[in-house]
Structures are given as structure tokens and as C-alpha cells.
Write an enzyme that holds these catalytic residues in place. Structure first.
Site, mmCIF file in Angstrom:
data_model
loop_
_atom_site.group_PDB
_atom_site.id
_atom_site.type_symbol
_atom_site.label_atom_id
_atom_site.label_comp_id
_atom_site.label_asym_id
_atom_site.label_seq_id
_atom_site.Cartn_x
_atom_site.Cartn_y
_atom_site.Cartn_z
ATOM 1 N N ASP A 183 0.846 -1.193 0.000
ATOM 2 C CA ASP A 183 0.000 0.000 0.000
ATOM 3 C C ASP A 183 0.881 1.243 0.000
ATOM 4 O O ASP A 183 1.938 1.235 -0.634
ATOM 5 C CB ASP A 183 -0.957 -0.035 1.201
ATOM 6 C CG ASP A 183 -2.293 0.620 0.889
ATOM 7 O OD1 ASP A 183 -2.349 1.857 0.849
ATOM 8 O OD2 ASP A 183 -3.284 -0.103 0.686
ATOM 9 N N SER A 240 -11.409 -1.407 -0.466
ATOM 10 C CA SER A 240 -10.122 -1.388 0.230
ATOM 11 C C SER A 240 -10.231 -2.015 1.605
ATOM 12 O O SER A 240 -9.506 -2.959 1.945
ATOM 13 C CB SER A 240 -9.611 0.057 0.356
ATOM 14 O OG SER A 240 -9.227 0.580 -0.881
ATOM 15 N N HIS A 256 -3.865 6.072 3.342
ATOM 16 C CA HIS A 256 -4.592 4.860 2.979
ATOM 17 C C HIS A 256 -3.950 3.607 3.573
ATOM 18 O O HIS A 256 -4.631 2.750 4.141
ATOM 19 C CB HIS A 256 -4.658 4.738 1.457
ATOM 20 C CG HIS A 256 -5.554 3.656 0.961
ATOM 21 N ND1 HIS A 256 -5.101 2.374 0.691
ATOM 22 C CD2 HIS A 256 -6.889 3.645 0.677
ATOM 23 C CE1 HIS A 256 -6.111 1.632 0.269
ATOM 24 N NE2 HIS A 256 -7.200 2.377 0.247
#
Length: 509
Positions: free
Chosen positions: A233, A454, A283
């Protein structure tokens, strides 16, 4: 005697003709039609890609002609990624005894047609995979390379399709080459609605979605101990101690978090200095928190597998892998995780509109090492609303996960992609409030919400860790089959939602 000599003569003749044909192809002058001597514009390139997506549901450079590839190369820093091997499935260096010769032979073709030296064309050659990145300016070079039987694919290595797509929307829209850098990113914190969590010892918040998937009951049997999850990520926040110095806070103990950085924050493909391990997007922090945040005493949300180990990779700036450095970072992360014998599960909540050869190779490499790989099916942004399940979630080596709304019937979350490639779903959007999943924030002692495919992917990876921890001698396929059997739609598979929501408690029985 004649019967013996004749077959041998014929074989020799065939081989001779074959060799002569290859020699003539290598030495023949390549003629470019007049109407293909000027490269297509970015708008024209995108139009051809869009037409393929609209017609076939996807696009692959392998099916493109040399003119389109060359045009994209010219409009992308002249960077080309070459995948080679003795066959279309021969992607691994360790399984290719002549990999150095193949590479050198192809480099010789490039030097010949480009009329230059090695130092002017070779950017990098992967040590694990049969691929290299080179600089090519001439269409003749691409045509000559594609005639070689050792070429698996030739792709533009730095053509930013989504950046071009965004720039074509009209005046006032940024044409920055890193367009979409905020996609999936955010440092915001939000106070949680009391209806969206319950509290458990020693003082951790259990997200509502965990209860939907029977995760708290599963904790009576397994907490993920002994299993390592790899997360590809944007990195992990240096400001959230529960994913740092306090990773073993509360009822979490005896585990480790290892942070790595392979992303190079540069528009130039030949730049090699990474920007470190820290999340500069937000994120990745949310994904790590979802999968394995500690069962803490600080009043923050707990992760699914709160006693699992984590190995995180900052592999890209954001979730949209549009550009050389983003795609190179993901490739490096997957190959490194593939080589890490401690890692059993890999979770990636990022993706792209169409396939990327080097990422395909890296995922196949990790899969070949026995890793269980979960990828996000896609969460709509202004860049991906026109596609279904995104790459690499559609690959047979990965398991696509998407998010659905709370309720007894299946309904995709407001922004979640669905389709036949989906394997599992996670209830991550509340029916009434629309709230998503509570997580620890980017900042210390603060909370936030995270949604889409996600968080669904990171949640499912955490459940897989619970199952594997309970059954440490199991194979990847045994873990996957148990998860399928515990899902609400099993044994049937929905055309849009796969096997549906996994019941974690049943999965660890």
C-alpha cells in the site's frame, strides 16, 4: 538405409529453413508505413484503449499493434518494459538457466536498431523476474523485438493513461503527470458514532462490521498468532504508535511489525532513491489498522487479526497505479513478499484499469511461493468509474474482494465494484447512516472511518490470518476452501458477489 536417411534429411532441411527465416527476419530492413511515422497523440492513444475496454471489458498491450505501443512509449519518457523467457509462462529467473543470454540477445537487438550503447538504453533488470526496463525511441526496435520468440510482452513503461484521461476533460482540469495523487488519500480524523462500535477488554473498540462477520466470537479460538500478513500500500503513519512502538499494546503480544519502502517519488524512471517507509497518503495506515491493529487499552479500534505480524510496504503514492514508479514499487513489494518465507498472506487495496506485465509477473512469483493474495475489486473514483473489477484483482492468482451494504440482501456499497471475478464480500457500509468501518487514525489517539473495497480486502486478509493461525499446517488452498465454506452464499457463487460474506467464527471451527 534410405528409410533412415530420409527423415533425417527432412529434419535437417526444416531446421535449416527455420534458421534461415529467423536470420532473414533479423537482418531485413523494417519499413514503416508513411502514415505511421508520426506517433499518435495521447488523445488518440486513449481513444484506442477505451475502444478496447468498451469492446472487450479490458485492454492488454499484448493485443496492441506496434504502432500503438510505440506511440505510447514516445508519450511516456521512451520507457519500455520487456518481459522475456523461453515460453509465455517462463517469467522466473531461477527457472530460466539461460536468462542472462536471453537478456543480452535482446539488448543486442535494441543497441543495433537504436544505434547506441548499453549504458544509454538499460534502466534496470529485475533479479527475480525475466524482465527489464529500457529506453527505446524507434518503432523499428519494437517491431524487431516483437519478432523474437523469446519476447513474452513489450509494454510502454511510463505511459500515464489515467493522467491523460483526466487532462482531456477540459479547461481547468490539472494536467499534472501525477494526477489523482489524492485518490484514496486523507489524513482526516473523525469521532466515531457510538452505534458503530462496541467496547471490549482492555479498552478497545470493536468495529460494527466485525460483529457482522462474527469476528469477536472467532477470537475465542484464534487471534492470528504466528501468521504474518504482508500489506502492499502507501506505507504506515509514523504518528500512530499502535502501528509502531505500541504494536504489542493491550492484549496483543509477541509479534512484530516490519516497515519497508520501495516507492521512488520521482517523475523520472531512472531515479532510484526511495522516499522511505512512512505513509504520506493515509490509505496504507487504515489498511494496516483494519488487518492487525492491537487489541489496545487506548480506546481505539482493534484489527481483525490483532496478534498477527505485519510486513508493510510503501509501494506507491496513492491507490491508482498510474506510472512507472508506482508500478515498479508494487512489483518490488510483491517479489520481496514472495521471497519472505514468514509471509503467508498478502493484501493489496490498490489497482489499475488494465493489466501491467511486471505486476502480473510479480504476483505470479508470489503465488508460486504459496502466498494467499487478496486484492481490492475496485472502489469508484473519477478515474475508475468506467470499469468493473480492476487489475490485478481479476487475475486467477488473486482473490477479489468488494464491499457491500449492511443488510440481509446483497447490495454493493455506494462506490464498490462487483462482477464475476469477485470471491468474497465484506459488509462495510451501514444501511441507515451510511457510515463505514472505524479504524485508528493517521494521528495518535484519534479515530477515523474507512470504506470501499479497500477495507473489505484488508478485513478478509485478517480473517484468513485467523484461519491459518488456527490451522498452521494447512496449505493456502485449505485455508481458502474453509473460508468459502463459511461464506453465506456457499456452495453457490453469485455472478456479482462471489461467495458473499465470510463468517469468521465458522471459518475457525
Amino acid at each position: 538405409m534410405l528409410k533412415r536417411i530420409l527423415p533425417l534429411f527432412l529434419l535437417t532441411l526444416i531446421l535449416s529453413l527455420s534458421c534461415s527465416r529467423e536470420d532473414s527476419m533479423e537482418n531485413q530492413k523494417i519499413v514503416i508505413p508513411e502514415n505511421q511515422k508520426i506517433p499518435l497523440t495521447p488523445a488518440q492513444i486513449n481513444a484506442k484503449i477505451d475502444a478496447a475496454i468498451n469492446s472487450n471489458g479490458t485492454f492488454n498491450w499484448r493485443q496492441a499493434d506496434s504502432y500503438l505501443i510505440w506511440s505510447a512509449v514516445v508519450n511516456g519518457n521512451n520507457v519500455v518494459t520487456i518481459g522475456f523467457g523461453n515460453s509465455k509462462t517462463n517469467f522466473e529467473r531461477a527457472k530460466t538457466s539461460n536468462n542472462a543470454k536471453l537478456q543480452n540477445d535482446l539488448l543486442a537487438i535494441i543497441m543495433k536498431y537504436e544505434n547506441t550503447t548499453l549504458d544509454k538504453i538499460l534502466i534496470s533488470a529485475d533479479t527475480d523476474l525475466n524482465l527489464m526496463d529500457v529506453i527505446i525511441s524507434k518503432q523499428e526496435t519494437i517491431i524487431a523485438l516483437r519478432e523474437s520468440k523469446y519476447i513474452r510482452y513489450i509494454e510502454p513503461g511510463d505511459y500515464k493513461y489515467l493522467a491523460v484521461r483526466e487532462s482531456l476533460k477540459g479547461p481547468g482540469v490539472s494536467t499534472n503527470s501525477n494526477v489523482g495523487t489524492s485518490s484514496g488519500c486523507g489524513y482526516d480524523s473523525e469521532i466515531l458514532d457510538a452505534a458503530d462500535y462496541t467496547t471490549t477488554t482492555p479498552n478497545a473498540k470493536i468495529p460494527w462490521t466485525f460483529t457482522q462477520h462474527n469476528i469477536p466470537n472467532a477470537w475465542n479460538i484464534s487471534t492470528g498468532s504466528g501468521v504474518t500478513i504482508g500489506i502492499v500500500d502507501t506505507g504506515v503513519s509514523p504518528n500512530q504508535s499502535l502501528l509502531g512502538a505500541n504494536f504489542n499494546n493491550g492484549l496483543s503480544s509477541g509479534r512484530t511489525i516490519q516497515k519497508n519502502g520501495v516507492y521512488v517519488d520521482s517523475i523520472w524512471p531512472w531515479s532510484t532513491g526511495t522516499d522511505g517507509v512512512n505513509d504520506l497518503c493515509g490509505h496504507g495506515t487504515s489498511m494496516a489498522s483494519t488487518a492487525a491493529a492491537p487489541r489496545n487499552d487506548k480506546g481505539l479500534p482493534v484489527g481483525v487479526a490483532y496478534n498477527a505480524n505485519l510486513v508493510t510496504y510503501r509501494a506507491a503514492y496513492n491507490v491508482v497505479l498510474d506510472g512507472y514508479q508506482e508500478q515498479e514499487g508494487v512489483k518490488k513489494a510483491f517479489t520481496a513478499l514472495g521471497n519472505n518465507t514468514k509471509v503467508k498472506i498478502i493484501s493489496m487495496s490498490m489497482g489499475y484499469v488494465f493489466s501491467v506485465g511486471k505486476i502480473e509477473d510479480a504476483i505470479k512469483f508470489a503465488y508460486g511461493k504459496g502466498k494467499l493474495i487478496f486484492c481490492a475489486a475496485g472502489t469508484s473514483t473519477s478515474f475508475t468509474t468506467f470499469v468493473g473489477v480492476i487489475f490485478p484483482a481479476w487475475m486467477p492468482e488473486t482473490l477479489a474482494v468488494t464491499g457491500v451494504k449492511e443488510g440481509s440482501t446483497y447490495q454493493a456499497c455506494s462506490d464498490c465494484h462487483t462482477g464475476s471475478k469477485v470471491e468474497f464480500t465484506v459488509a462495510m457500509q451501514r444501511a441507515v447512516s451510511g457510515n463505514t468501518v472505524p479504524v485508528s487514525s493517521y494521528y495518535e489517539n484519534l479515530t477515523d472511518y474507512i470504506g470501499g473495497s479497500s477495507v473489505a480486502t484488508a478485513t478478509t486478509a485478517g480473517i484468513a490470518a485467523l484461519v491459518w493461525s488456527k490451522n498452521p499446517t494447512w496449505t493456502r488452498d485449505q485455508v481458502l476452501n474453509k473460508m468459502r465454506q463459511s461464506a453465506s452464499l456457499y456452495p453457490n457463487k453469485s455472478a456479482e458477489y462471489g461467495y458473499g460474506n465470510v463468517n469468521a467464527f465458522l471459518a475457525v471451527q
